[in-house]
Scaffold this motif. Structure first.
Motif, PDB file in Angstrom:
ATOM      1  N   ILE A  14       0.832  -1.201   0.000  1.00 23.74           N
ATOM      2  CA  ILE A  14       0.000   0.000   0.000  1.00 23.74           C
ATOM      3  C   ILE A  14       0.870   1.256   0.000  1.00 23.74           C
ATOM      4  CG2 ILE A  14      -1.602   1.366   1.409  1.00 23.74           C
ATOM      5  CD1 ILE A  14      -2.874  -1.329   2.223  1.00 23.74           C
ATOM      6  N   VAL A  15       1.925   1.243   0.795  1.00 26.70           N
ATOM      7  CA  VAL A  15       2.829   2.397   0.851  1.00 26.70           C
ATOM      8  C   VAL A  15       3.514   2.600  -0.501  1.00 26.70           C
ATOM      9  CG1 VAL A  15       4.957   3.259   1.890  1.00 26.70           C
ATOM     10  CG2 VAL A  15       3.185   2.278   3.333  1.00 26.70           C
ATOM     11  N   ALA A  16       4.014   1.514  -1.098  1.00 27.62           N
ATOM     12  CA  ALA A  16       4.690   1.626  -2.397  1.00 27.62           C
ATOM     13  C   ALA A  16       3.713   2.090  -3.471  1.00 27.62           C
ATOM     14  CB  ALA A  16       5.305   0.283  -2.776  1.00 27.62           C
ATOM     15  N   GLY A  17       2.512   1.547  -3.476  1.00 29.43           N
ATOM     16  CA  GLY A  17       1.512   1.952  -4.463  1.00 29.43           C
ATOM     17  C   GLY A  17       1.119   3.409  -4.312  1.00 29.43           C
ATOM     18  N   SER A  18       0.991   3.873  -3.094  1.00 32.24           N
ATOM     19  CA  SER A  18       0.652   5.280  -2.864  1.00 32.24           C
ATOM     20  C   SER A  18       1.768   6.204  -3.341  1.00 32.24           C
ATOM     21  CB  SER A  18       0.400   5.522  -1.385  1.00 32.24           C
ATOM     22  OG  SER A  18      -0.679   4.758  -0.938  1.00 32.24           O
ATOM     23  N   ALA A  19       3.009   5.819  -3.069  1.00 35.29           N
ATOM     24  CA  ALA A  19       4.144   6.645  -3.498  1.00 35.29           C
ATOM     25  C   ALA A  19       4.218   6.700  -5.022  1.00 35.29           C
ATOM     26  CB  ALA A  19       5.439   6.092  -2.920  1.00 35.29           C
ATOM     27  N   ILE A  20       4.039   5.572  -5.679  1.00 40.42           N
ATOM     28  CA  ILE A  20       4.081   5.549  -7.149  1.00 40.42           C
ATOM     29  C   ILE A  20       2.914   6.358  -7.713  1.00 40.42           C
ATOM     30  CG2 ILE A  20       3.826   4.052  -9.170  1.00 40.42           C
ATOM     31  CD1 ILE A  20       5.438   1.951  -7.578  1.00 40.42           C
ATOM     32  N   GLY A  21       1.746   6.207  -7.128  1.00 43.71           N
ATOM     33  CA  GLY A  21       0.590   6.979  -7.588  1.00 43.71           C
ATOM     34  C   GLY A  21       0.798   8.470  -7.441  1.00 43.71           C
ATOM     35  N   MET A  22       1.450   8.877  -6.370  1.00 43.73           N
ATOM     36  CA  MET A  22       1.717  10.294  -6.172  1.00 43.73           C
ATOM     37  C   MET A  22       2.711  10.812  -7.209  1.00 43.73           C
ATOM     38  SD  MET A  22       2.880  12.229  -2.702  1.00 43.73           S
ATOM     39  CE  MET A  22       4.644  12.165  -2.933  1.00 43.73           C
ATOM     40  N   LEU A  23       3.705  10.005  -7.546  1.00 44.59           N
ATOM     41  CA  LEU A  23       4.691  10.433  -8.536  1.00 44.59           C
ATOM     42  C   LEU A  23       4.102  10.507  -9.935  1.00 44.59           C
ATOM     43  CD1 LEU A  23       7.812   8.402  -7.347  1.00 44.59           C
ATOM     44  CD2 LEU A  23       7.426  10.857  -7.140  1.00 44.59           C
ATOM     45  N   ARG A  29      -2.891  18.402  -9.644  1.00 41.90           N
ATOM     46  CA  ARG A  29      -3.570  17.753  -8.529  1.00 41.90           C
ATOM     47  C   ARG A  29      -2.596  17.338  -7.437  1.00 41.90           C
ATOM     48  NH1 ARG A  29      -6.380  12.809 -10.563  1.00 41.90           N
ATOM     49  NH2 ARG A  29      -6.767  12.640  -8.343  1.00 41.90           N
ATOM     50  N   ARG A  30      -1.352  17.630  -7.588  1.00 42.52           N
ATOM     51  CA  ARG A  30      -0.352  17.109  -6.661  1.00 42.52           C
ATOM     52  C   ARG A  30      -0.573  17.573  -5.222  1.00 42.52           C
ATOM     53  NH1 ARG A  30       5.565  15.497  -7.878  1.00 42.52           N
ATOM     54  NH2 ARG A  30       4.284  14.204  -9.165  1.00 42.52           N
ATOM     55  N   SER A  31      -0.956  18.822  -5.014  1.00 45.00           N
ATOM     56  CA  SER A  31      -1.116  19.299  -3.640  1.00 45.00           C
ATOM     57  C   SER A  31      -2.243  18.549  -2.933  1.00 45.00           C
ATOM     58  CB  SER A  31      -1.371  20.800  -3.614  1.00 45.00           C
ATOM     59  OG  SER A  31      -2.577  21.104  -4.284  1.00 45.00           O
ATOM     60  N   LYS A  32      -3.367  18.324  -3.617  1.00 45.78           N
ATOM     61  CA  LYS A  32      -4.464  17.571  -3.011  1.00 45.78           C
ATOM     62  C   LYS A  32      -4.063  16.113  -2.834  1.00 45.78           C
ATOM     63  CE  LYS A  32      -8.233  20.419  -4.724  1.00 45.78           C
ATOM     64  NZ  LYS A  32      -9.444  20.447  -5.538  1.00 45.78           N
ATOM     65  N   ALA A  33      -3.401  15.558  -3.850  1.00 42.40           N
ATOM     66  CA  ALA A  33      -2.978  14.156  -3.776  1.00 42.40           C
ATOM     67  C   ALA A  33      -1.948  13.967  -2.672  1.00 42.40           C
ATOM     68  CB  ALA A  33      -2.419  13.704  -5.118  1.00 42.40           C
ATOM     69  N   LYS A  34      -1.058  14.930  -2.522  1.00 42.81           N
ATOM     70  CA  LYS A  34      -0.022  14.813  -1.495  1.00 42.81           C
ATOM     71  C   LYS A  34      -0.646  14.789  -0.106  1.00 42.81           C
ATOM     72  CE  LYS A  34       4.297  16.901  -0.003  1.00 42.81           C
ATOM     73  NZ  LYS A  34       5.229  18.006  -0.177  1.00 42.81           N
ATOM     74  N   ASN A  35      -1.634  15.632   0.122  1.00 41.56           N
ATOM     75  CA  ASN A  35      -2.289  15.649   1.429  1.00 41.56           C
ATOM     76  C   ASN A  35      -3.026  14.344   1.703  1.00 41.56           C
ATOM     77  OD1 ASN A  35      -1.411  18.204   1.992  1.00 41.56           O
ATOM     78  ND2 ASN A  35      -3.248  19.215   1.233  1.00 41.56           N
ATOM     79  N   SER A  36      -3.747  13.847   0.711  1.00 39.47           N
ATOM     80  CA  SER A  36      -4.507  12.616   0.934  1.00 39.47           C
ATOM     81  C   SER A  36      -3.581  11.413   1.064  1.00 39.47           C
ATOM     82  CB  SER A  36      -5.520  12.395  -0.187  1.00 39.47           C
ATOM     83  OG  SER A  36      -4.877  12.259  -1.420  1.00 39.47           O
TER      84      SER A  36
END
Length: 52
Positions: A14-23, A29-36
């Motif tokens: 989950i952590v790896a998937g979230s990091a890849i999704g953020m990148l 949308r990065r600021s909203k995505a980064k917060n979530s």
């Protein structure tokens, strides 16, 4: 494989998937995505701490 190993693997996935999704997400949308994503990672960490 026991339950602890499974949950640990799920948490890391989950952590790896979230990091890849953020990148991969668009810049606008990065600021909203980064917060979530940071909230989600914090929650995952809390869950893993409570399980161990």
């Amino acid at each position: 494989m026991n339950t602890k190993q499974f949950l640990s693997g799920m948490g890391m996935g989950i952590v790896a998937g979230s990091a890849i999704g953020m990148l991969v997400s668009p810049r606008s949308r990065r600021s909203k995505a980064k917060n979530s994503v940071s909230k989600a990672l914090k929650n995952v960490g809390d869950i893993l701490d409570s399980l161990s």
